[in-house]
Scaffold this motif. Structure first.
Motif, PDB file in Angstrom:
ATOM      1  N   PRO A 146       0.283 -18.102  47.380  1.00  0.00           N
ATOM      2  CA  PRO A 146       0.248 -16.864  48.159  1.00  0.00           C
ATOM      3  C   PRO A 146      -1.168 -16.374  48.464  1.00  0.00           C
ATOM      4  N   TRP A 147      -2.160 -16.913  47.756  1.00  0.00           N
ATOM      5  CA  TRP A 147      -3.552 -16.517  48.002  1.00  0.00           C
ATOM      6  C   TRP A 147      -4.237 -17.487  48.978  1.00  0.00           C
ATOM      7  N   GLN A 169       3.087 -13.004  53.147  1.00  0.00           N
ATOM      8  CA  GLN A 169       3.637 -13.125  51.802  1.00  0.00           C
ATOM      9  C   GLN A 169       4.842 -12.210  51.620  1.00  0.00           C
ATOM     10  N   CYS A 202      -0.111 -25.531  51.678  1.00  0.00           N
ATOM     11  CA  CYS A 202       0.367 -24.167  51.422  1.00  0.00           C
ATOM     12  C   CYS A 202       1.508 -23.833  52.382  1.00  0.00           C
ATOM     13  N   GLY A 203       1.998 -22.589  52.318  1.00  0.00           N
ATOM     14  CA  GLY A 203       3.007 -22.108  53.275  1.00  0.00           C
ATOM     15  C   GLY A 203       4.401 -22.646  53.019  1.00  0.00           C
ATOM     16  N   PRO A 213      -3.652  -9.793  49.039  1.00  0.00           N
ATOM     17  CA  PRO A 213      -3.311 -10.395  47.757  1.00  0.00           C
ATOM     18  C   PRO A 213      -3.590  -9.491  46.560  1.00  0.00           C
ATOM     19  N   ASP A 222       5.021 -17.764  50.090  1.00  0.00           N
ATOM     20  CA  ASP A 222       3.939 -17.884  51.073  1.00  0.00           C
ATOM     21  C   ASP A 222       4.614 -18.462  52.326  1.00  0.00           C
ATOM     22  N   ARG A 244      -4.073 -17.914  52.164  1.00  0.00           N
ATOM     23  CA  ARG A 244      -4.577 -17.349  53.424  1.00  0.00           C
ATOM     24  C   ARG A 244      -5.943 -16.682  53.198  1.00  0.00           C
ATOM     25  N   ASN A 256      -0.011 -17.429  57.639  1.00  0.00           N
ATOM     26  CA  ASN A 256       0.924 -17.153  56.530  1.00  0.00           C
ATOM     27  C   ASN A 256       1.026 -15.657  56.237  1.00  0.00           C
TER      28      ASN A 256
END
Ligand SMILES: Cc1cc2nc3c(=O)[nH]c(=O)nc-3n(C[C@H](O)[C@H](O)[C@H](O)COP(=O)(O)OP(=O)(O)OC[C@H]3O[C@@H](n4cnc5c(N)ncnc54)[C@H](O)[C@@H]3O)c2cc1C
Length: 394
Positions: free
Chosen positions: A213-214, A230, A343-344, A281, A321, A216, A228
């Protein structure tokens, strides 16, 4: 014991990976297996402290896009051998996934998904409501319209997977630094040069962003803009009970999912359309709420009345994410050589992680084009012609 480093970070590495969730650790393991040396993993908290340690451990191959089906099927093949390969029991159990619907209009999509999955080699069947009772006796099928079932889907214990990868990484010489935060990224001449951490600077030609989730906000440090957002999702676990539920049950009508762990607990969650979007975040709120407990309990006991007397033991929350098409973002960007993101994943990074890591490690070490990575690259959002997966649930 997994040796974790608390000394100052080395001044140089061949690759730095940010995040010790499933994706960061599996990528470090696969890079080391594929011959890369001097790999460092940075984790600002503890192993599995991001989404991985908060997830439901579900692993399914029932998707509506070929990339997701293929990545999930390849990951299942890895999960089937994972305990032996990593030398660590990850509690992978193939009890299947029963995907149910209470809406007539979903049936054509379910049937089409079965066809596509079978073409991809995944043994999914379409079931009538009555046939669901053979899989989950006691399920209230009164409002069901149909379902699909794949017996090869399953669950694993997320922390054991993380610990298994971490130990295997250690055996291959990867250094994992917990309580160590990446604070800055240096790029020059179109390439990654170094990263700054709260324990010192590491010069490196390769940076892999597995920050969940971090991701981006981390990408923004090197000028890469990820689309992205969250989402907070809650989940709960019950007291342990004698085994009575084999598969994960998941509803594409309202997003409830539940399974029974090998310790006998019912583990499940339900998505909430009223959840606010989270942008910053620093602001991620992973508190638990009564609203979730009530919504989940109501829906669980309606669908599966035999759970009426089950006591909930604990609930928690974590972040998804999420990308605009609910599919991961893989690969690098042409503007910054040596920078990669993994990610994502929305609600399916635990199930896709093992194979994504293997493919990404191949891509990073050889530079050879991988068709799945290309089709899931950040560049797809510029075209605007997105192919979303229809079976995003949770
Ligand atoms: C309630 C819930 C249920 C879920 N259920 C499932 C499921 O059943 N099946 C499934 O496949 N998926 C599920 N998911 C999704 C899954 O958990 C994620 O997709 C997956 O765990 C992502 O793994 P990751 O390694 O990419 O990220 P994470 O596990 O989030 O790891 C990222 C790590 O990066 C670290 N980090 C971030 N920034 C920095 C920094 N600057 N410096 C150092 N470290 C940093 C974080 O501390 C974190 O540990 C669920 C998620 C939630 C929230």
């Amino acid at each position: 014991m997994i040796p974790l480093h608390s000394e100052p970070v080395p001044s140089a590495a061949d690759a730095v990976i940010v995040g010790a969730g499933i994706n960061g650790l599996a990528t470090a393991y696969e890079l080391a297996r594929q011959g890369l040396k001097n790999i460092v993993v940075l984790e600002k908290n503890y192993l599995g402290s991001g989404s991985t340690g908060r997830c439901g451990g579900g692993i399914r191959q029932q998707w509506t896009t070929e990339e997701n089906i293929q990545l999930a099927a390849e990951s299942v093949a890895i999960y089937e051998r994972m305990s032996a390969e990593l030398g660590y029991q990850v509690f992978f159990r193939q009890g299947g996934y029963l995907m149910i619907t209470e809406q007539e209009e979903d049936l054509p999509a379910l049937r089409a998904a079965v066809d596509l999955q079978r073409r991809c080699g995944v043994p999914t069947d379409f079931l009538t409501p009555r046939e669901c009772l053979d899989i989950v006796p006691g399920l209230d099928v009164g409002d069901l319209k149909g379902a699909t079932f794949c017996p090869k889907d399953g669950t694993a214990y997320p922390f054991a997977v993380v610990w298994g990868y971490a130990r295997a990484c250690h055996r291959l010489g990867v250094k994992i630094f917990i309580k160590t935060t990446l604070t800055g990224i240096e790029a020059a001449a179109g390439r990654i040069q170094a990263v700054d951490t709260d324990r010192g600077r590491i010069s490196t030609p390769v940076l892999v962003n597995c920050a969940g989730p971090w991701a981006r906000s981390l990408a923004a440090k090197v000028g890469v803009e990820l689309p992205n957002r969250q989402e907070r999702h809650e989940i709960m676990v019950s007291e342990p009970l004698k085994p009575f539920l084999d598969p994960m049950v998941i509803s594409i009508t309202n997003g409830i999912y539940f399974s029974q762990s090998m310790r006998g607990e019912i583990v499940g969650g339900i998505g909430d359309p009223a959840e606010p979007r989270w942008e910053d975040p620093e602001d991620f709120a992973t508190h638990s709420g009564l609203r979730f407990a009530v919504r989940f309990a109501r829906e669980l006991t309606r669908l599966y009345p035999r759970t009426r007397s089950v006591r909930m033991m604990r609930q928690w929350a974590g972040m998804y994410d999420v990308t605009p098409d609910h599919r991961p973002i893989l690969g690098g960007v042409p503007e910054v050589g040596g920078y990669y993101h993994i990610c994502g994943f929305s609600g399916h990074g635990f199930m896709l992680g093992p194979m994504v890591a293997r493919r990404m490690a191949g891509f990073i070490t050889t530079g050879r084009e991988d068709p799945i990575i290309t089709s899931l690259s950040l560049a797809r959002f510029a075209g605007g012609d997105l192919q979303a997966d229809a079976f995003v649930v949770g």
